[in-house]
Design a protein around this motif. Structure first.
Motif, PDB file in Angstrom:
ATOM      1  N   TYR A  88       8.982  -4.590  35.238  1.00 45.53           N
ATOM      2  CA  TYR A  88       7.491  -4.748  35.226  1.00 45.53           C
ATOM      3  C   TYR A  88       7.300  -6.239  35.408  1.00 45.53           C
ATOM      4  CZ  TYR A  88       7.298  -0.019  33.322  1.00 45.53           C
ATOM      5  OH  TYR A  88       7.436   1.356  32.964  1.00 45.53           O
TER       6      TYR A  88
ATOM      7  N   TYR B 211       4.000  -9.009  34.895  1.00 48.27           N
ATOM      8  CA  TYR B 211       2.864  -9.117  34.319  1.00 48.27           C
ATOM      9  C   TYR B 211       2.308 -10.302  34.272  1.00 48.27           C
ATOM     10  CZ  TYR B 211       3.396  -4.777  31.995  1.00 48.27           C
ATOM     11  OH  TYR B 211       3.854  -3.219  31.665  1.00 48.27           O
TER      12      TYR B 211
ATOM     13  N   GLN C 105      -0.294 -13.372  32.564  1.00 44.00           N
ATOM     14  CA  GLN C 105      -1.212 -13.890  31.354  1.00 44.00           C
ATOM     15  C   GLN C 105      -1.978 -15.219  31.901  1.00 44.00           C
ATOM     16  OE1 GLN C 105       0.685 -14.430  27.809  1.00 44.00           O
ATOM     17  NE2 GLN C 105      -1.243 -13.780  26.572  1.00 44.00           N
TER      18      GLN C 105
ATOM     19  N   GLN D   9      -8.247 -14.007  32.211  1.00 45.34           N
ATOM     20  CA  GLN D   9      -7.955 -12.515  32.786  1.00 45.34           C
ATOM     21  C   GLN D   9      -7.121 -11.761  31.720  1.00 45.34           C
ATOM     22  OE1 GLN D   9      -9.539 -11.077  35.260  1.00 45.34           O
ATOM     23  NE2 GLN D   9     -10.511 -13.243  35.528  1.00 45.34           N
ATOM     24  N   GLY D  10      -6.636 -12.724  30.813  1.00 43.01           N
ATOM     25  CA  GLY D  10      -5.522 -11.928  29.790  1.00 43.01           C
ATOM     26  C   GLY D  10      -4.545 -11.580  30.567  1.00 43.01           C
ATOM     27  N   LEU D  11      -3.674 -10.434  29.771  1.00 47.58           N
ATOM     28  CA  LEU D  11      -2.472  -9.962  30.282  1.00 47.58           C
ATOM     29  C   LEU D  11      -2.771  -8.761  31.562  1.00 47.58           C
ATOM     30  CD1 LEU D  11      -0.569  -9.789  26.988  1.00 47.58           C
ATOM     31  CD2 LEU D  11       0.400 -10.440  28.930  1.00 47.58           C
ATOM     32  N   GLU D  12      -2.442  -8.873  32.545  1.00 49.67           N
ATOM     33  CA  GLU D  12      -2.455  -8.102  33.766  1.00 49.67           C
ATOM     34  C   GLU D  12      -1.334  -7.545  34.080  1.00 49.67           C
ATOM     35  OE1 GLU D  12      -5.953  -9.599  36.284  1.00 49.67           O
ATOM     36  OE2 GLU D  12      -4.523 -11.365  35.888  1.00 49.67           O
ATOM     37  N   PHE D  13      -1.170  -6.195  34.461  1.00 52.61           N
ATOM     38  CA  PHE D  13       0.028  -5.673  35.351  1.00 52.61           C
ATOM     39  C   PHE D  13      -0.095  -6.054  36.711  1.00 52.61           C
ATOM     40  CE2 PHE D  13       2.677  -2.601  36.644  1.00 52.61           C
ATOM     41  CZ  PHE D  13       2.199  -2.068  38.032  1.00 52.61           C
TER      42      PHE D  13
ATOM     43  N   TYR E 269       5.445  -2.647  39.289  1.00 49.11           N
ATOM     44  CA  TYR E 269       6.321  -2.091  38.681  1.00 49.11           C
ATOM     45  C   TYR E 269       7.653  -1.330  39.736  1.00 49.11           C
ATOM     46  CZ  TYR E 269       8.335   2.623  37.439  1.00 49.11           C
ATOM     47  OH  TYR E 269       9.244   3.840  37.108  1.00 49.11           O
TER      48      TYR E 269
ATOM     49  N   ASP F 272       4.286   1.363  42.236  1.00 52.99           N
ATOM     50  CA  ASP F 272       3.091   1.071  41.703  1.00 52.99           C
ATOM     51  C   ASP F 272       3.095  -0.556  42.051  1.00 52.99           C
ATOM     52  OD1 ASP F 272       0.573   0.278  40.757  1.00 52.99           O
ATOM     53  OD2 ASP F 272       0.960   1.721  38.962  1.00 52.99           O
TER      54      ASP F 272
ATOM     55  N   SER G  86      -0.160  -1.957  42.472  1.00 54.78           N
ATOM     56  CA  SER G  86      -1.521  -1.811  42.577  1.00 54.78           C
ATOM     57  C   SER G  86      -2.031  -3.181  41.762  1.00 54.78           C
ATOM     58  CB  SER G  86      -2.020  -0.577  41.680  1.00 54.78           C
ATOM     59  OG  SER G  86      -1.667  -0.974  40.394  1.00 54.78           O
TER      60      SER G  86
ATOM     61  N   LEU H 281       5.213 -12.896  32.987  1.00 54.62           N
ATOM     62  CA  LEU H 281       5.991 -12.012  32.352  1.00 54.62           C
ATOM     63  C   LEU H 281       6.876 -10.862  33.019  1.00 54.62           C
ATOM     64  CD1 LEU H 281       3.484 -12.276  29.195  1.00 54.62           C
ATOM     65  CD2 LEU H 281       5.768 -13.508  29.414  1.00 54.62           C
TER      66      LEU H 281
END
Lengths: 115, 112
Positions: free
Chosen positions: A33, A35, A37, A41-45, A48, A56, A58, A91
Motif C-alpha cells: 500500500y 499512503y 500524509q 489532508q492528513g493520512l490518505e490512501f 493498493y 485499487d 482510487s 508512506l
C-alpha cells in the motif's frame, strides 16, 4: 527480520520535475500500500497492490501519479511534473495478504518537498 | 478523504495518568485499528478490533467499539513519557483490499 524500507528518506525537488519513490516491502508480503500524509489532508490512501497488479488505484490524486510493482516485491511511486501541493510524507506499508484482518507494517516514509 | 474525526486533537497529561482518545467514523466497517506515530514518520500497529467485538485489551491499551454510534475509544492506562506520540484510528470497510481509512489523529504528550 528486516521491515519495510523506503528510499530516499528525504527528497527536495523543484516544481515541474519528476520524482521516483521506492518501497521495499517485507519479504513474502503479497500486499503493498502507498499512503500520503500532509498537513492539510492528513493520512490518505493512494494505491493498493496485490502481487504485481493494482486492483485499487482510487486514491491517486491525479494522472501525474503512477505506481508499479515488479516481481511481487519492490514498488515505485512516480510523480510527474511535481507541484508544491505534492509536498508530503509518502508512506508505504505491506501485509501478508490484502485482506481486512491483516496487520499492515509501515516503512519510515519519504519526505518530499517541492520548492 | 478522511473517514472521520478524532477527539481531542491534542492531549497533555502527567505520567501515570490515563489517556482517552475517541474516534468517530462514517461508513460501515469490517474492523477498526489504532496506530501510533512518532515524530511524523512510520506508523506502528497497536490493536485491531473487529466489528462484532465491543472491547479489546492489549497490555495497557483498552479499545472499545460502538458500531451503533460509529465510534471507538482508545484508553492508555498508567501513561509513560514514552507514550508521547500521535495516535490514529483507521477503519477498513467492506472491500476486500485491506486499505486503511485514517482519522485525523490525536497528539498525546505525557509529561514526566
Amino acid at each position: 527480520g528486516a521491515g519495510v524500507s523506503q528510499s530516499p528518506s528525504n527528497k527536495v525537488t523543484e516544481k515541474g520535475k519528476d520524482v521516483e519513490l521506492r518501497c521495499d516491502p517485507i519479504s513474502g508480503h503479497t500486499a503493498l500500500y502507498w499512503y500520503r500524509q500532509s498537513l492539510g489532508q492528513g493520512l490518505e490512501f493512494l494505491i493498493y497492490f496485490q502481487g504485481n497488479s493494482a486492483p485499487d488505484k482510487s486514491g491517486l490524486p491525479s494522472d501525474r501519479f503512477s505506481a508499479e510493482r515488479t516481481g511481487g516485491s519492490v514498488s515505485t511511486l512516480t510523480i510527474q511534473r511535481t507541484q508544491q501541493e505534492d509536498s508530503a510524507v509518502y508512506l508505504c506499508a505491506s501485509s501478508l495478504v490484502g485482506l481486512a484482518g491483516n496487520e499492515q507494517y509501515f516503512g519510515p516514509g519519504t519526505r518530499l518537498t517541492v520548492t | 478523504s478522511q473517514q472521520g474525526e478524532e477527539d481531542p486533537q491534542a492531549l497533555s497529561i502527567q505520567e501515570g495518568e490515563n489517556a482517552t482518545m475517541n474516534c468517530s467514523y462514517k461508513t460501515s466497517i469490517n474492523n477498526l485499528q489504532w496506530y501510533r506515530q512518532n515524530s511524523g514518520r512510520g506508523l506502528v500497529h497497536l490493536i485491531l478490533i473487529r466489528s462484532n467485538e465491543r472491547e479489546k485489551h492489549s497490555g495497557r491499551l483498552r479499545v472499545t467499539l460502538d458500531t451503533s454510534k460509529k465510534s471507538s475509544s482508545l484508553l492508555i492506562t498508567a501513561s509513560r513519557a514514552a507514550d508521547t506520540a500521535s495516535y490514529f484510528c483507521a477503519t477498513i470497510g467492506s472491500s476486500n483490499t485491506g486499505k486503511l481509512i485514517f482519522g485525523q489523529g490525536t497528539t498525546l504528550q505525557v509529561k514526566p
